[in-house]
Design a protein around this motif. Structure first.
Motif, short mmCIF file in Angstrom:
data_model
loop_
_atom_site.label_atom_id
_atom_site.label_comp_id
_atom_site.label_asym_id
_atom_site.label_seq_id
_atom_site.Cartn_x
_atom_site.Cartn_y
_atom_site.Cartn_z
N UNK A 1 40.81 50.11 36.32
CA UNK A 1 41.27 49.73 37.65
C UNK A 1 40.70 48.57 38.18
N UNK A 2 41.68 47.79 38.92
CA UNK A 2 41.25 46.19 39.05
C UNK A 2 41.58 46.30 40.87
N UNK A 3 40.51 45.53 41.32
CA UNK A 3 40.58 45.27 42.84
C UNK A 3 40.30 43.58 42.96
N UNK A 4 40.87 43.17 44.16
CA UNK A 4 40.31 41.83 44.54
C UNK A 4 41.36 40.62 44.35
N UNK A 5 42.47 40.97 43.51
CA UNK A 5 43.44 39.78 43.18
C UNK A 5 44.62 40.47 43.30
N UNK A 6 45.64 39.95 43.46
CA UNK A 6 46.88 40.63 43.12
C UNK A 6 47.31 40.87 41.90
N UNK A 7 47.38 41.92 41.49
CA UNK A 7 47.15 42.57 40.20
C UNK A 7 48.33 42.03 39.36
N UNK A 8 49.51 42.23 39.95
CA UNK A 8 50.50 41.92 38.93
C UNK A 8 50.83 40.39 38.66
#
Length: 125
Positions: free
Chosen positions: A23-30
């Motif tokens: 799971x990622x957070x902090x930047x626009x994932x796409x």
């Protein structure tokens, strides 16, 4: 602040399966390509798989082709690694990676901007 959090590692017998999640957070994932690397005991970190921003393109190390599948869900900000027919030589710490926007060679660790903390996968014979 970017954060990548892996889960899903564990102990499995040879021939078994595991699915890793990141799971990622902090930047626009796409906006970013994502990948998985692994570090076996006493060895350098090596490329396993990568996926393009939209998920249409995937890349694999020869050692895992036909057994591992990388995928992503941009709505959930999550990337997955489905690992089937696991072998003892797959034993390693697996790391999620988010690439630099300018990266062109997904197999290189130097093209990675951010790493997860790693999750242990152990395959017993």
């Amino acid at each position: 602040q970017v954060a990548l959090v892996e889960s899903g590692g564990g102990l499995v017998q040879a021939g078994g399966s595991l699915r890793l999640s990141c799971s990622a957070s902090g930047r626009t994932f796409s906006n970013y390509r994502l990948g998985w690397f692994r570090r076996a005991p006493g060895k350098e970190r090596k490329f396993v798989a990568a996926i393009s921003r939209g998920g249409a393109l995937t890349y694999y190390a020869d050692s895992v082709k036909g057994r591992f599948t990388i995928s992503r869900d941009n709505d959930k900000n999550t990337v997955y690694l489905q690992m089937n027919n696991l072998k003892p030589e797959d034993t390693a710490v697996y790391y999620c990676a988010q690439y630099s926007p300018s990266s062109t060679i997904v197999q290189l660790t130097t093209t990675v901007d951010y790493w997860g903390q790693g999750t242990q996968v152990t395959v017993s014979s």
